[in-house]
Scaffold this motif. Structure first.
Motif, short mmCIF file in Angstrom:
data_model
loop_
_atom_site.label_atom_id
_atom_site.label_comp_id
_atom_site.label_asym_id
_atom_site.label_seq_id
_atom_site.Cartn_x
_atom_site.Cartn_y
_atom_site.Cartn_z
N GLN A 52 0.81 -1.22 0.00
CA GLN A 52 0.00 0.00 0.00
C GLN A 52 0.84 1.27 0.00
OE1 GLN A 52 -2.42 -0.71 3.46
NE2 GLN A 52 -4.10 -1.65 2.26
N THR A 53 2.13 1.15 0.34
CA THR A 53 3.00 2.33 0.28
C THR A 53 3.33 2.73 -1.15
OG1 THR A 53 4.95 0.92 0.43
CG2 THR A 53 4.03 1.73 2.50
N ILE A 54 3.03 1.82 -2.07
CA ILE A 54 3.30 2.15 -3.49
C ILE A 54 2.23 3.10 -3.98
CG2 ILE A 54 3.52 1.18 -5.80
CD1 ILE A 54 4.44 -1.41 -4.52
N LEU B 102 1.59 4.60 -11.62
CA LEU B 102 1.88 3.36 -12.36
C LEU B 102 1.17 3.37 -13.70
CD1 LEU B 102 1.46 0.75 -9.49
CD2 LEU B 102 3.60 1.59 -10.48
N PRO B 103 1.74 2.71 -14.72
CA PRO B 103 1.05 2.54 -16.00
C PRO B 103 -0.22 1.73 -15.78
CG PRO B 103 3.37 2.04 -16.23
CD PRO B 103 3.11 2.19 -14.77
N PRO B 104 -1.17 1.81 -16.71
CA PRO B 104 -2.44 1.08 -16.52
C PRO B 104 -2.24 -0.41 -16.27
CG PRO B 104 -2.65 2.65 -18.32
CD PRO B 104 -1.21 2.67 -17.92
N ARG B 105 -1.37 -1.04 -17.05
CA ARG B 105 -1.18 -2.49 -16.86
C ARG B 105 -0.59 -2.81 -15.49
NH1 ARG B 105 2.83 -6.22 -17.64
NH2 ARG B 105 2.15 -8.30 -18.31
N LEU C 15 -2.21 -4.88 -12.21
CA LEU C 15 -1.49 -5.94 -11.50
C LEU C 15 -1.38 -5.60 -10.02
CD1 LEU C 15 1.39 -6.77 -14.00
CD2 LEU C 15 -0.56 -8.20 -13.42
N TYR C 16 -1.14 -4.33 -9.70
CA TYR C 16 -1.03 -3.89 -8.31
C TYR C 16 -2.34 -4.13 -7.56
CZ TYR C 16 -1.07 -0.60 -4.42
OH TYR C 16 -1.23 -0.03 -3.18
N LEU D 89 -3.02 -6.76 -4.51
CA LEU D 89 -3.54 -6.28 -3.23
C LEU D 89 -4.80 -7.05 -2.82
CD1 LEU D 89 -2.79 -4.18 -1.12
CD2 LEU D 89 -4.37 -2.58 -2.23
N ASP D 90 -5.67 -7.35 -3.82
CA ASP D 90 -6.88 -8.13 -3.53
C ASP D 90 -6.52 -9.55 -3.09
OD1 ASP D 90 -8.46 -5.99 -4.17
OD2 ASP D 90 -8.83 -6.63 -6.25
#
Length: 708
Positions: free
Chosen positions: A540-542, A547-550, A554-555, A559-560
């Protein structure tokens, strides 16, 4: 004697081209039986071994024989009819064996023939039946100890009438020679086969081709002893005997030429080997027999390799591999030839490939050899044991015969002396009898009075004895009853102690399981859950906005997944050891389970039934019932795609029933065979419950647990 028309008819042609006349031919066959039996005829046709793999030909012989046996059932039982029945049964077993398709049937037919021959006291057909049984154990079942036992039974049976049945000695010694060859006892094989050849001339009706087979077997025994020159001599003698016969089965020539080629290969006489092996390949080709043809091709490739004819060696070896994918020895020979031939041609890739195949096949063959070696060792032991017993029996018989002869001679020599002695004794006895009759007449009255007094005294003593025995019996019965009562009381106390001990063990087991589950739950909650929480916080610190859409997608997915993993670990740690299950009723524990499950939100769970337990349950039973319900509910969440699920707890007079149902997609093959259902069934069996799972008529799935 009237000979049936079997030997003149090609029954295969009869079945395929004369079907309209089949019924008429069967009727004529039955009439032929009736007429021929009146003339005491029950001949059978010869078997064409070159057509042993022809199913139509073999089936036609079997059918014709069964028709004749059925015809015998319509005739009045007589010695002629019994002999005909035994002859046809013997022929039926012979065809079953020679046809190579249903060889196990020969044991059934031969045992039937043996029982009939024993009942009719016909030693000849007892011998014939035992010969078929021995051949089955030796060549089909490879049960060499049983085959050896049957051979010694045959020897004992033949020796009951050696003058009448000595024509069977050569067959028995041949069988023992074959068995000795198979178990590697080549010295014993040579001895038995030489005896068989010596006795062969006693059987005047036997086909001389069998003598060729005996010399072939003797040559194989010499080959096993590494006496190659003797082996070559007997193989060639067998070949000459075959060529002297006007009609010889092709299969005999095929076997023999292959064996001669192998001997010449072992002597490195490759030119002579090629001459015979080429014939063997051609013979097997005529018989359409790929497996033995592959054996001959492998030996032929070895001969070509010896003459440096590498292309021909490769072609023959590859042909052998195409025709044989089962037998190890020809495959190993072919692989070895291919490796050497390709090395000589400097085709290293092909040589390496076949070297790997050779090593793999050799490993498989070694396993088969190890199994066969154990069978051979047992057969050697049983053969030595049976032979020793047979020799001891022969020695005892000889000793009995010698003793009887000596006794007869002694009786003959003493008969004259005894006659004179008896005459003198007769005169003396006549005088003594006169004196004794006078004395007996005088003492008869005294004895009669004495006997009456003795009888009275015996009656008195008998009554006293009976009273004593009755008293002793009563005392013994009382003592036995007391002992039984004592041991019954002691046994009940022991059973009570054992039940108490079992209860302690079960409580200790449950306590241990509970402690282990607490430990695992603590580890999951304190370590794994903390680690997942820390990982989630790190993620979550990111800053996902940069970030790019892709990568952003992925992030979010990662996280999910971390959130889901943390939730599942937390649920697993809570479900491993529910505290209320150990302290409260099963009903309360299930209410807590439903409350936790409804927090997931995917499926709504409801609990129906009493809010308290109507009968006490052990810790083990409560725990296993709770875990079964938990596993079923977990399966509903994972696989059922259901909107509503029900847990129903029913307390009956003599049992407890739990129903778990849903309105989802129902059962499928994957769930039926899953590991989870297997665990559920195992837990149910552990507590003595019955588990059943089925599709509900209204849709979905219904599982039931019945605890008596």
């Amino acid at each position: 004697m009237i000979v049936h028309a079997w030997s003149r008819l090609d029954l295969t042609h009869l079945v395929s081209t004369m079907k309209p006349f089949l019924t008429l031919m069967l009727l004529m066959g039955w009439l032929a039986i009736s007429g021929s039996l009146q003339a005491q005829s029950y001949d059978t046709p010869p078997f064409n071994f070159d057509r042993s793999t022809d199913g139509v030909y073999v089936d036609s012989l079997l059918h014709a024989t069964r028709v004749r046996l059925a015809g015998l059932d319509r005739l009045r039982p007589t010695p002629t009819v019994d002999t005909a029945r035994m002859e046809y049964l013997h022929f039926l077993g012979y065809v079953h064996y020679s046809g190579r398709a249903n060889r196990d049937s020969v044991l059934v037919v031969a045992n039937h023939l043996l029982r009939l021959a024993v009942r009719k006291k016909n030693v000849k057909f007892q011998i014939k039946a035992l010969l078929q049984i021995e051949r089955y154990y030796r060549e089909v079942a490879s049960n060499y100890p049983q085959a050896i036992q049957v051979n010694y039974d045959l020897l004992s049976l033949v020796e009951t009438g050696p003058d009448k049945f000595d024509l069977y000695f050569w067959r028995i010694y041949r069988n023992l020679g074959h068995i000795s060859n198979m178990i590697g006892e080549y010295g014993e094989a040579v001895t038995y086969l030489q005896k068989s050849i010596a006795w062969f001339g006693r059987d005047k009706k036997i086909d001389p081709i069998h003598l060729s087979d005996l010399h072939r077997s003797l040559a194989s025994a010499y080959k096993g002893q590494q006496q190659i020159n003797k082996a070559e001599a007997h193989f060639l003698l067998a070949w000459n005997l075959l060529n002297q016969q006007p009609s010889v089965p092709v299969s005999n020539k095929a076997f023999l030429t292959n064996a001669i080629g192998q001997v010449y290969n072992s002597q490195q006489k490759f030119t002579q080997a090629i001459q015979y092996l080429t014939q063997s390949v051609a013979y097997w080709g005529q018989l359409n027999a790929p497996l033995p043809q592959a054996d001959a091709l492998a030996d032929l490739s070895l001969a070509y390799l010896g003459l440096c004819r590498y292309s021909e060696a490769i072609a023959a070896a590859q042909d052998a591999l195409v025709k044989n994918q089962k037998v190890y020895a020809p495959r190993l020979t072919a692989y070895s030839v291919l490796v050497s031939a390709y090395e000589q041609q400097q085709d290293w890739k092909s040589a390496f490939m076949y070297q790997r195949l050779y090593e793999a096949t050799k490993s498989e063959a070694q396993q088969a050899i190890n199994q066969t070696e154990s069978l051979r060792t047992k057969a050697k032991f049983d053969r030595d044991r049976l032979e020793t017993a047979y020799r001891q029996e022969r020695l005892l018989q000889q000793q009995r015969y010698q003793n009887l002869a000596k006794q007869a001679e002694i009786d003959r020599l003493s008969s004259s002396f005894k006659t004179n002695e008896l005459r003198r004794l007769a005169q003396t006895n006549a005088l003594k009898n006169q004196l004794e009759r006078q004395q007996l007449t005088a003492g008869a009255a005294q004895k009669q009075a004495l006997q009456q007094a003795t009888i009275k005294q015996l009656k008195i003593d008998q009554q006293a004895t009976e009273r004593i025995l009755l008293l002793v019996g009563i005392v013994l019965s009382s003592v036995v009853g007391l002992l039984l009562l004592y041991y019954s009381f002691k046994l009940r106390r022991t059973n009570v102690a054992l039940r108490a001990k079992n209860s302690e063990i079960q409580l200790a087991l449950i306590k241990g399981q509970t402690l282990e589950r607490k430990r695992v739950a603590t580890e999951l909650h304190d370590r794994v859950s903390s680690l997942l929480g820390a990982t989630k916080m790190t993620f979550q610190t990111i800053d996902s906005a940069v970030l790019p859409p892709r990568d952003k997608k992925l992030y979010e997915n990662s996280l999910d997944l971390l959130t889901d993993a943390a939730t599942q670990v937390r649920e697993l740690s809570h479900n491993l050891i529910p505290d209320q299950l150990l302290q409260q009723d099963l009903s309360v524990s299930l209410m807590g389970l439903v409350k936790k499950l409804n927090q997931v939100g995917k499926t709504e769970f409801m609990l129906n039934g009493e809010s308290f337990d109507k009968r006490p349950l052990t810790q083990e039973v409560k725990f296993n019932l709770y875990v079964i319900c938990l596993e079923l509910c977990t399966n509903i969440l994972r696989h059922a795609n259901a909107q509503m699920a029900h847990i129903e707890l029913v307390w009956q007079d003599t049992s407890v029933v739990i129903h778990v149902s849903d309105d989802g997609v129902g059962l499928n093959d994957t769930l039926q065979d899953g590991f989870g259902l297997a665990n559920i069934r195992e837990r149910a069996e552990t507590i003595g419950a019955q588990f059943r799972m089925e599709s509900d008529q209204r849709g979905g799935t219904k599982a039931s647990i019945l605890l008596p």
